[in-house]
Write a protein that holds these residues in place. Structure first.
Motif, PDB file in Angstrom:
ATOM      1  N   ALA A 140       0.848  -1.191   0.000  1.00  0.00           N
ATOM      2  CA  ALA A 140       0.000   0.000   0.000  1.00  0.00           C
ATOM      3  C   ALA A 140       0.882   1.239   0.000  1.00  0.00           C
ATOM      4  N   GLU A 141       0.801   2.008  -1.063  1.00  0.00           N
ATOM      5  CA  GLU A 141       1.530   3.282  -1.183  1.00  0.00           C
ATOM      6  C   GLU A 141       3.026   3.125  -0.901  1.00  0.00           C
ATOM      7  N   GLY A 142       3.612   2.123  -1.518  1.00  0.00           N
ATOM      8  CA  GLY A 142       5.051   1.903  -1.369  1.00  0.00           C
ATOM      9  C   GLY A 142       5.450   1.161  -0.116  1.00  0.00           C
ATOM     10  N   HIS A 143       4.497   0.948   0.786  1.00  0.00           N
ATOM     11  CA  HIS A 143       4.735   0.193   1.999  1.00  0.00           C
ATOM     12  C   HIS A 143       4.246  -1.240   1.821  1.00  0.00           C
ATOM     13  N   VAL A 144       4.808  -2.142   2.601  1.00  0.00           N
ATOM     14  CA  VAL A 144       4.232  -3.481   2.742  1.00  0.00           C
ATOM     15  C   VAL A 144       3.885  -3.652   4.206  1.00  0.00           C
ATOM     16  N   LEU A 145       2.652  -4.085   4.472  1.00  0.00           N
ATOM     17  CA  LEU A 145       2.186  -4.233   5.850  1.00  0.00           C
ATOM     18  C   LEU A 145       1.720  -5.649   6.110  1.00  0.00           C
ATOM     19  N   PHE A 146       1.941  -6.095   7.340  1.00  0.00           N
ATOM     20  CA  PHE A 146       1.445  -7.402   7.759  1.00  0.00           C
ATOM     21  C   PHE A 146      -0.018  -7.256   8.149  1.00  0.00           C
ATOM     22  N   ASP A 182      -2.197  -3.407  11.856  1.00  0.00           N
ATOM     23  CA  ASP A 182      -1.258  -3.863  10.831  1.00  0.00           C
ATOM     24  C   ASP A 182       0.069  -3.120  10.996  1.00  0.00           C
ATOM     25  N   PHE A 183       1.165  -3.833  10.831  1.00  0.00           N
ATOM     26  CA  PHE A 183       2.475  -3.208  11.053  1.00  0.00           C
ATOM     27  C   PHE A 183       3.353  -3.309   9.811  1.00  0.00           C
TER      28      PHE A 183
END
Length: 453
Positions: A140-146, A182-183
Motif C-alpha cells: 500500500a503506497e510503497g509500503h508493505v504491511l502485515f 497492521d504493522f
C-alpha cells in the motif's frame, strides 16, 4: 540436570526440553546501535549470558548456538547521522564496537553469531514476498504491511486485547492501513536515506521483520528459546511470532519465551530528566568495575525489577575483593551442585550468589571459584580492577606497633589517626587480640595510602 524456565507465553515454569540436545538454539534481541548502551541495556545481555553459560555447562559448549543481533538500520540511526553530519556506516561501526567493548567489560561472552540487520536484507525481502503470496501481507503506497487479522493467535504472547494493543502500539494509524494493528514490513526510502531495491521499490525494512529473518536463517523455523527485555513483548515479539509463523507454518518459531524485568536507579525509573541516566561506559569511567556491575545485576532475579544503587555497588565491591582474596592462587574445583541447581531453577542467580556466600564463609575456595566462574565472576578477564590491591602487611605491622605502644602509654591518638586514614582509603580494619588485619574494601584507593607507613 533438569532446567526449569518460566515461559512468558504459557506464564508457567516449565521443564526445558530442547528440540535437539545436540544443538540447543537461543535467540536474543540485541541493541539498536546509535549510541552508548545504557545501564538497562546491560541487564538482558548479562541475564542471557548466564543462560548461555548454563546451557553450555549442561549440554556442552559445542552443543549450544546463541544468536544476538545488531539493528544497524533504524530511524534513530538516520536521525543521529543527520544531526552529526557523519555517515551512517561510520556511526554504526563505532557504536557496535562500543557495545562489544562495554559488554566485555561486564563479563558478557560473545554469542555464537552476531548478525547485523543490513547483512540480511535479501532474506527479509524473501520473507516479505512469501507473506504477500500467502495472503498475510499487502502493499500500500510503497509500503508493505502485515495483515494482523490473517493470524488468529495474534496477542497470545502478551495477553492483550485488540484495544490494549492499539493503545500500546503508540503509532499513528496511517490511512493506507486496512487495520490499525497492521504493522510495517517494508517502507519507502527517500534518496538521502538508506535503501535497497525491492519488488515494492527502493526502501528499507521495518524493525520487526529483522529478527524473524535472521533467526530463521541461523536457527531454523523452530528453535528453543527467544529472549529479551519485557518491554519488547509487545509489539516487537508479538509481531515476530505472527510473521514468522505465517511465513514458515512448518515451524513453531520459539518454544520458550524469556523476558527480563526492567531496571531502576535508586528506586526510580532511569530517566535523563531525573538525572539518574547512566550508560555502562559512564559507570566504568567513574571507576565502577565491570565485575561489580555484573554482580549487582545478578543479585536480583531476572524476572524482578532490579534497582541499581550506589550502596549495592559498594557492597558488591567489598564482597568481590574478599572473594578474590580467598581464591587467589587456588585452582577451581567442580561446579558445586547447589550453584548449578539454583541456576537450573529459572536462572535463580540470587540463589546462586547466596550459595557462593556460604562457600566463602566455609572457606571452600575451589568450589567458590568454580561456582562464581559459572556466573562469570572471579575470572582473570574481569580481575584487573582488583589487582590494584597492594600488599597491606607493612601497614598492618605499623598499626599493630602503634597499638602496642598505645597500650603502654594509654595515648591512642596515633592509632586513631592511622585507622581513620586507612578507612578513608577504603581499607577494612580488623583489630583483635590475635593481631591486626587490613583488607581492601569498598572504594579502595591505593593512592591515599602513600606516606602512611
Amino acid at each position: 540436570m533438569d532446567i526449569w524456565l518460566t515461559n512468558s507465553r504459557t506464564r508457567k515454569k516449565e521443564r526445558f526440553e530442547p528440540i535437539d540436545a545436540e544443538n540447543v538454539r537461543i535467540y536474543v534481541c540485541g541493541p539498536t546501535v546509535y549510541d552508548r548502551a545504557h545501564l538497562g541495556n546491560a541487564r538482558p545481555a548479562i541475564v542471557f549470558d548466564v543462560l548461555f553459560r548454563l546451557m553450555r555447562q549442561v549440554y556442552g559448549p559445542d552443543h549450544v548456538t546463541y544468536v544476538r543481533n545488531f539493528t544497524d538500520v533504524d530511524d534513530k540511526i538516520n536521525a543521529r547521522a543527520e544531526a552529526s553530519g557523519r555517515s551512517i556506516g561510520e556511526i554504526t561501526a563505532e557504536t557496535t564496537q562500543w557495545y562489544l567493548d562495554d559488554m566485555a567489560a561486564v563479563g558478557v561472552m560473545q554469542p555464537t553469531h552476531m548478525p547485523r540487520a543490513t547483512e540480511y536484507i535479501a532474506q527479509m525481502i524473501a520473507m516479505i514476498s512469501d507473506l504477500i503470496e500467502g495472503g498475510h501481507a499487502y502493499e500500500a503506497e510503497g509500503h508493505v504491511l502485515f495483515a494482523v487479522e490473517s493470524y488468529t493467535q495474534y496477542g497470545a504472547l502478551s495477553g492483550r486485547s485488540v484495544d490494549d494493543m492499539i493503545a500500546g502500539a503508540r503509532v499513528e494509524v496511517a490511512p493506507y492501513k486496512r487495520n490499525p494493528m497492521d504493522f510495517v514490513l517494508w517502507k519507502p526510502s527517500s534518496p538521502e536515506l538508506p535503501g535497497w531495491d525491492s519488488p515494492w521499490g527502493r526502501g528499507r525494512p521495518g524493525w520487526h521483520i529483522e529478527c524473524s529473518a535472521m533467526s530463521y536463517e541461523l536457527l531454523g523455523a523452530s528453535f528453543d528459546i527467544h529472549g529479551g527485555g519485557n518491554d519488547l513483548m509487545f509489539p516487537h515479539h508479538e509481531n515476530e511470532i505472527a510473521q514468522s509463523c505465517c511465513a514458515h507454518p512448518e515451524g513453531g518459531f520459539a518454544r520458550v519465551w524469556l523476558h527480563n524485568e526492567m531496571l531502576q536507579v535508586e528506586g526510580k525509573k532511569m530517566s535523563k530528566s531525573l538525572g539518574n541516566f547512566f550508560t555502562v561506559h559512564d559507570l566504568l569511567e567513574q571507576g565502577v568495575p565491570g565485575e561489580v556491575i555484573r554482580f549487582v545485576m545478578l543479585s536480583t532475579h531476572y524476572r524482578r525489577p532490579m534497582d541499581w544503587t550506589a550502596e549495592k555497588a559498594a557492597q558488591a565491591e567489598a564482597v568481590l575483593r574478599k572473594w578474590r582474596g580467598l581464591v587467589d592462587g587456588v585452582e577451581a574445583g567442580p561446579v558445586p551442585e547447589a550453584v548449578l541447581a539454583a541456576l537450573a531453577d529459572d536462572l535463580n542467580t540470587a540463589g546462586a550468589i547466596a550459595e557462593l556466600h556460604r562457600l566463602a564463609g566455609a572457606g571452600e575456595a575451589p568450589a567458590l571459584k568454580a561456582g562464581a566462574g559459572l556466573l562469570g565472576l572471579l575470572g582473570p578477564e574481569l580481575g584487573a580492577w582488583a589487582e590494584a590491591s597492594v600488599d597491606l602487611s607493612e601497614l598492618a605491622a605499623r598499626l599493630a606497633e602503634l597499638r602496642a605502644q598505645a597500650m603502654q602509654s594509654k595515648d591512642f591518638s596515633e592509632v586513631d589517626r592511622m585507622k581513620t586514614a586507612l578507612i578513608d582509603a577504603g581499607v577494612e580494619v580488623r583489630m583483635s587480640k590475635a593481631g591486626v588485619e587490613l583488607l581492601p574494601g569498598a572504594g579502595f584507593d591505593a593512592a591515599k595510602l602513600e606516606g602512611l607507613s
